[in-house]
Design an enzyme around this catalytic site. Structure first.
Site, short mmCIF file in Angstrom:
data_model
loop_
_atom_site.label_atom_id
_atom_site.label_comp_id
_atom_site.label_asym_id
_atom_site.label_seq_id
_atom_site.Cartn_x
_atom_site.Cartn_y
_atom_site.Cartn_z
N ASP A 46 -76.21 -43.32 91.11
CA ASP A 46 -75.63 -43.61 89.98
C ASP A 46 -75.24 -44.99 90.04
OD1 ASP A 46 -73.99 -43.85 87.80
OD2 ASP A 46 -73.57 -41.86 87.66
N LEU A 88 -84.16 -47.80 90.50
CA LEU A 88 -85.34 -46.93 89.96
C LEU A 88 -84.92 -46.00 90.76
CD1 LEU A 88 -88.32 -49.73 90.33
CD2 LEU A 88 -86.88 -49.15 88.18
#
Length: 128
Positions: A46, A88
């Protein structure tokens, strides 16, 4: 693709000098894939809470790091949310790496793996 799983750590399976830890926070750009190296995908992070977590982990383990060449081949696209991210998911990184390995083309690889939702588009070929 064939995959083996093991409870053992990559640190126990491969020599440290053969491991390249991929993290979007690395200063080193991945320019080519070396078949003699082992590439560790940093994992799902995150980005707002754990910024540079994967880079710190690699540094703590004395591993070489690299990042995908997103900045070198892509530009920020204007978008309503003004959202841009080089982080990603694992499947996206895998898509980029496998496409690059097959094509030897970073533009083709980044087109395959970096979704438009990340806020980046390929540079104009004349700029590269």
């Amino acid at each position: 693709f064939k995959m083996d799983t093991t409870p053992e750590s990559y640190l126990d399976l491969f020599p440290l000098d053969a491991i390249v830890y991929l993290t979007p926070d690395s200063e080193n750009v991945l320019e080519d894939i070396d078949p003699d190296k082992v590439y560790v995908l940093g994992g799902l992070v995150d980005e707002s809470i754990h910024k540079q977590l994967t880079l710190r982990r690699a540094q703590e383990q004395s591993l070489r790091t690299a990042r995908l060449p997103i900045r070198e081949y892509m530009v920020r696209a204007p978008n309503a949310r003004n959202y841009h991210s080089e982080t990603l998911a694992i499947n996206q990184v895998f898509d980029v790496l496998s496409t690059y390995y097959e094509t030897r083309s970073w533009p083709a690889a980044l087109r395959a793996g970096v979704s438009s939702g990340k806020g980046y588009v390929l540079r104009d070929p004349a700029e590269q």
